[in-house]
Design an enzyme around this catalytic site. Structure first.
Site, PDB file in Angstrom:
ATOM      1  N   GLU A  91      48.938  -3.723   1.514  1.00 41.26           N
ATOM      2  CA  GLU A  91      49.219  -2.925   3.105  1.00 41.26           C
ATOM      3  C   GLU A  91      49.898  -2.118   3.277  1.00 41.26           C
ATOM      4  O   GLU A  91      51.433  -2.194   2.748  1.00 41.26           O
ATOM      5  CB  GLU A  91      49.815  -4.435   3.967  1.00 41.26           C
ATOM      6  N   CYS A 104      55.452   1.352   7.284  1.00 42.03           N
ATOM      7  CA  CYS A 104      55.714   0.352   6.282  1.00 42.03           C
ATOM      8  C   CYS A 104      55.906   0.787   5.280  1.00 42.03           C
ATOM      9  O   CYS A 104      54.431  -0.221   5.400  1.00 42.03           O
ATOM     10  CB  CYS A 104      56.166  -0.701   7.357  1.00 42.03           C
ATOM     11  N   CYS A 111      55.243  -8.620  -5.895  1.00 42.09           N
ATOM     12  CA  CYS A 111      55.978  -9.086  -6.364  1.00 42.09           C
ATOM     13  C   CYS A 111      57.371  -9.660  -7.324  1.00 42.09           C
ATOM     14  O   CYS A 111      56.612 -10.987  -6.978  1.00 42.09           O
ATOM     15  CB  CYS A 111      57.461  -8.968  -4.788  1.00 42.09           C
ATOM     16  N   CYS A 115      61.317 -14.486  -4.434  1.00 40.67           N
ATOM     17  CA  CYS A 115      62.565 -14.330  -3.179  1.00 40.67           C
ATOM     18  C   CYS A 115      61.594 -16.165  -2.172  1.00 40.67           C
ATOM     19  O   CYS A 115      60.485 -15.806  -2.071  1.00 40.67           O
ATOM     20  CB  CYS A 115      62.540 -13.315  -2.113  1.00 40.67           C
ATOM     21  N   CYS A 118      59.291 -15.161   0.934  1.00 38.75           N
ATOM     22  CA  CYS A 118      58.770 -14.229   1.471  1.00 38.75           C
ATOM     23  C   CYS A 118      57.171 -14.152   0.580  1.00 38.75           C
ATOM     24  O   CYS A 118      56.873 -14.695  -0.488  1.00 38.75           O
ATOM     25  CB  CYS A 118      59.157 -12.694   0.532  1.00 38.75           C
ATOM     26  N   GLY A 165      56.260  -5.765  -2.670  1.00 40.78           N
ATOM     27  CA  GLY A 165      56.855  -4.829  -3.922  1.00 40.78           C
ATOM     28  C   GLY A 165      58.349  -4.854  -3.373  1.00 40.78           C
ATOM     29  O   GLY A 165      58.855  -4.509  -2.521  1.00 40.78           O
ATOM     30  N   GLU A 166      58.753  -4.420  -4.336  1.00 41.38           N
ATOM     31  CA  GLU A 166      60.431  -4.466  -4.934  1.00 41.38           C
ATOM     32  C   GLU A 166      60.757  -2.671  -5.448  1.00 41.38           C
ATOM     33  O   GLU A 166      60.260  -3.167  -6.115  1.00 41.38           O
ATOM     34  CB  GLU A 166      60.922  -4.989  -5.993  1.00 41.38           C
ATOM     35  N   SER A 197      64.465  -0.156   0.917  1.00 39.02           N
ATOM     36  CA  SER A 197      65.531  -1.989   0.763  1.00 39.02           C
ATOM     37  C   SER A 197      65.683  -2.540  -0.183  1.00 39.02           C
ATOM     38  O   SER A 197      63.991  -2.235  -0.945  1.00 39.02           O
ATOM     39  CB  SER A 197      64.155  -2.561   1.925  1.00 39.02           C
ATOM     40  N   SER A 219      68.944  -6.559   0.743  1.00 45.34           N
ATOM     41  CA  SER A 219      67.968  -7.648   1.881  1.00 45.34           C
ATOM     42  C   SER A 219      69.388  -8.680   1.156  1.00 45.34           C
ATOM     43  O   SER A 219      69.552  -9.319   0.143  1.00 45.34           O
ATOM     44  CB  SER A 219      66.592  -8.149   1.281  1.00 45.34           C
ATOM     45  N   LEU A 220      69.903  -9.100   2.026  1.00 43.36           N
ATOM     46  CA  LEU A 220      72.175  -9.903   1.526  1.00 43.36           C
ATOM     47  C   LEU A 220      70.787 -11.463   1.869  1.00 43.36           C
ATOM     48  O   LEU A 220      71.683 -12.276   0.709  1.00 43.36           O
ATOM     49  CB  LEU A 220      73.052  -9.680   2.714  1.00 43.36           C
ATOM     50  N   HIS A 221      70.619 -11.745   2.735  1.00 42.71           N
ATOM     51  CA  HIS A 221      70.218 -13.163   3.258  1.00 42.71           C
ATOM     52  C   HIS A 221      70.983 -14.474   2.719  1.00 42.71           C
ATOM     53  O   HIS A 221      70.562 -15.480   2.933  1.00 42.71           O
ATOM     54  CB  HIS A 221      68.998 -13.458   2.768  1.00 42.71           C
ATOM     55  N   ASN A 323      59.333 -14.583   9.736  1.00 44.36           N
ATOM     56  CA  ASN A 323      57.952 -14.521   9.862  1.00 44.36           C
ATOM     57  C   ASN A 323      57.155 -15.208   9.127  1.00 44.36           C
ATOM     58  O   ASN A 323      57.273 -15.948   8.032  1.00 44.36           O
ATOM     59  CB  ASN A 323      58.114 -13.495   9.696  1.00 44.36           C
ATOM     60  N   CYS A 366      58.079  -8.354   9.039  1.00 38.75           N
ATOM     61  CA  CYS A 366      57.949  -7.693   7.601  1.00 38.75           C
ATOM     62  C   CYS A 366      58.307  -9.405   6.250  1.00 38.75           C
ATOM     63  O   CYS A 366      58.429 -10.370   7.208  1.00 38.75           O
ATOM     64  CB  CYS A 366      59.998  -8.265   7.640  1.00 38.75           C
TER      65      CYS A 366
HETATM   66  N1  SAH Z   1      61.385  -5.813  -1.651  1.00 39.37           N
HETATM   67  C1  SAH Z   1      62.325  -5.537  -0.985  1.00 39.37           C
HETATM   68  C2  SAH Z   1      62.032  -5.020   0.061  1.00 39.37           C
HETATM   69  C3  SAH Z   1      60.196  -5.915   0.374  1.00 39.37           C
HETATM   70  S1  SAH Z   1      60.499  -6.757   1.533  1.00 39.37           S
HETATM   71  C4  SAH Z   1      63.653  -6.747  -0.254  1.00 39.37           C
HETATM   72  O1  SAH Z   1      63.649  -7.828  -0.822  1.00 39.37           O
HETATM   73  O2  SAH Z   1      64.539  -5.734  -0.329  1.00 39.37           O
HETATM   74  C5  SAH Z   1      61.410  -6.004   3.296  1.00 39.37           C
HETATM   75  C6  SAH Z   1      62.227  -7.272   3.962  1.00 39.37           C
HETATM   76  O3  SAH Z   1      61.792  -8.029   4.756  1.00 39.37           O
HETATM   77  C7  SAH Z   1      63.359  -7.676   3.393  1.00 39.37           C
HETATM   78  O4  SAH Z   1      64.484  -7.744   3.760  1.00 39.37           O
HETATM   79  C8  SAH Z   1      62.652  -9.176   2.875  1.00 39.37           C
HETATM   80  O5  SAH Z   1      63.722 -10.493   2.093  1.00 39.37           O
HETATM   81  C9  SAH Z   1      62.732  -9.084   4.049  1.00 39.37           C
HETATM   82  N2  SAH Z   1      61.843 -10.117   4.474  1.00 39.37           N
HETATM   83  C10 SAH Z   1      60.820 -11.155   3.249  1.00 39.37           C
HETATM   84  N3  SAH Z   1      59.776 -11.835   3.514  1.00 39.37           N
HETATM   85  C11 SAH Z   1      60.138 -12.366   4.892  1.00 39.37           C
HETATM   86  C12 SAH Z   1      59.825 -13.481   5.799  1.00 39.37           C
HETATM   87  N4  SAH Z   1      58.702 -14.451   5.292  1.00 39.37           N
HETATM   88  N5  SAH Z   1      60.421 -13.281   7.001  1.00 39.37           N
HETATM   89  C13 SAH Z   1      61.733 -12.488   7.340  1.00 39.37           C
HETATM   90  N6  SAH Z   1      61.690 -11.236   6.353  1.00 39.37           N
HETATM   91  C14 SAH Z   1      61.377 -11.389   5.800  1.00 39.37           C
HETATM   92 FE1  SF4 Z   2      59.794  -8.782  -3.132  1.00 38.28          FE
HETATM   93 FE2  SF4 Z   2      61.509  -8.792  -0.972  1.00 38.28          FE
HETATM   94 FE3  SF4 Z   2      59.494 -10.032  -1.041  1.00 38.28          FE
HETATM   95 FE4  SF4 Z   2      62.344 -10.539  -2.800  1.00 38.28          FE
HETATM   96  S1  SF4 Z   2      61.859 -10.223  -0.379  1.00 38.28           S
HETATM   97  S2  SF4 Z   2      59.553 -11.111  -3.840  1.00 38.28           S
HETATM   98  S3  SF4 Z   2      62.600  -8.787  -3.587  1.00 38.28           S
HETATM   99  S4  SF4 Z   2      58.865  -8.074  -1.765  1.00 38.28           S
END
Ligand code: SAH
Ligand code: SF4
Length: 391
Positions: A91, A104, A111, A115, A118, A165-166, A197, A219-221, A323, A366
């Site tokens: 997508e 985007c 991936c 995480c 995600c 993806g990463e 990212s 992506s710290l979180h 989300n 996202c």
């Molecule tokens: N793989 C990379 C880039 C893609 S994700 C990464 O992880 O950084 C882009 C952003 O969306 C990242 O910060 C990711 O952690 C965040 N993300 C993933 N799942 C999400 C969700 N369900 N709600 C909000 N942000 C999310």
């Molecule tokens: Fe992969 Fe980024 Fe999703 Fe983590 S947040 S699973 S690195 S796409």
């Protein structure tokens, strides 16, 4: 098999042409036709000698992934599902705003990093995208949005590698595609307007700084290893101390990198602490993304821990309200919790923004991108429910 011109950056195409006994400078002409003019047929490339067009005919194609679904949300966000063969789909999302349009872009089919929050990670992993499949998303979107780069009609002003993806796990192809984004013979975007990212693949962050410095989002979180180990499992390999050191190296190295420079750069975000504005470049800081998960990472104590963790690292925070997707096991933080968390960061002198949720009705935000992934990964990590840390 014909080669796909979308697979090359200018240097790669010049080398390929040279290996075929052609003049390497033709690469620039070809790149301009393909990317700036969006032309796919050699016949349309009118300033190339007929003899060259005849030689290349049958040897090259311009082929972006085919669109299998096109959805438009009520807020104008547009999402394309692109077929990348053998039942797989990725997508790409276009987010129009008043002064800019952001694309985007996805880098992998699924991936492997799992995480916890995600949707892409939940789907598993199939394969890396080729450079053509990555830049093809921008090529296609420009055509679909009626771009005319030569005439200054530019619906896409910014690209974020934040789709499926990463990106650093597909390093070479992502770098090739980003070089085309930055190249004046390609899309001519400033390094400030191309953001990668990453979830924190430390060694590749260093390589990125050398190969193709662009704006970096991390992506710290979570503000500590115990929590981040569970939310972003790659943290078990490269923990926070190493990640933050890599961020610092990235800023120090990237700040001196030359910029192709467009005349229309994003201004430095209002309120960015003056001490961090070196030469007014937004690349002098890292953006930390922080998904707001109710009761998991969103308390004031977490915010304070975050402030202590980053210390004097030049950074800003982008808080992303979670989300949701089916069976995620997480909930979005209460709006008041997000405001309080942001307030704590602001009062410590940081720039902290809350990301607007876009494309709600087409699952275009996202972390919601799911595409179609034939999972080939051996899922390694067991998912445990997150406890509510407010209890
Ligand atoms: N793989 C990379 C880039 C893609 S994700 C990464 O992880 O950084 C882009 C952003 O969306 C990242 O910060 C990711 O952690 C965040 N993300 C993933 N799942 C999400 C969700 N369900 N709600 C909000 N942000 C999310
Ligand atoms: Fe992969 Fe980024 Fe999703 Fe983590 S947040 S699973 S690195 S796409």
């Amino acid at each position: 098999m014909p080669v796909n011109l979308l697979d090359f950056d200018t240097a790669g195409l010049a080398a390929w042409l040279e290996s075929r006994g052609e003049k390497p400078y033709r690469a620039r002409q070809l790149m301009r036709w393909v990317h700036r003019a969006g032309v796919a047929e050699l016949d349309g490339m009118t300033d190339l000698p007929k003899s060259l067009r005849a030689t290349l005919a049958g040897e090259v194609v311009v082929q972006a992934p085919a669109v299998t679904r096109d959805s438009i949300a009520t807020d104008g966000t547009r999402k394309w599902l692109l077929s990348v063969g053998t039942g797989n789909g990725i997508e790409t999302v276009f987010i129009p705003e008043t002064a800019r349009g952001t694309l985007c872009v996805s880098s992998q089919v699924g991936c492997a990093l799992e995480c916890a929050f995600c949707s892409t990670g939940r789907q598993g992993f199939n394969r890396n995208l080729s450079a053509a499949e990555i830049i093809g998303q921008l090529w296609w979107a420009n055509r679909a949005l009626g771009a005319d780069l030569a005439a200054g009609k530019r619906p896409i002003t910014n690209v974020v590698m934040m789709g499926m993806g990463e990106p650093l796990a597909n390093f070479d192809n992502v770098v090739t595609a980003m070089r085309v984004m930055l190249d004046d013979h390609g899309y001519g975007l400033s390094r400030r307007r191309v953001t990668l990212s990453t979830s924190g693949m430390v060694p590749w962050m260093d390589r990125l700084r050398e190969a193709c410095p662009v704006s970096l989002a991390v992506s710290l979180h979570a503000p500590n290893d115990a929590l981040r180990d569970r939310l972003v499992p790659i943290n078990q390999k490269w923990p926070l101390r190493e990640l933050l050191a890599a961020c610092r190296r990235y800023i120090d190295g990237a700040a001196s990198a030359p910029d192709a420079g467009d005349l229309d750069d994003d201004p430095v975000p209002a309120g960015l602490a003056a001490k961090w504005q070196r030469a007014g470049s937004p690349r002098d800081f890292v953006t930390f993304e922080y998904v707001m998960l109710r009761g998991v990472n969103d308390t004031l104590a977490h915010a304070r821990e975050l402030v202590d963790l980053v210390g004097d690292l030049p950074c800003k925070f982008n808080l992303i309200p979670f989300n949701p997707f089916p069976d995620s096991g997480f909930e979005r933080s209460h709006p008041e919790a997000i405001v309080d968390f942001q307030g704590e960061l602001l009062s410590a002198g940081f720039v902290a923004t809350v990301r607007k949720t876009r494309g709600d009705d087409i699952d275009g935000a996202c972390g919601q991108l799911a595409g179609q992934v034939q999972d080939r990964s051996q899922r390694r990590l067991r998912r445990e429910p997150m406890e509510d840390t407010r209890a």
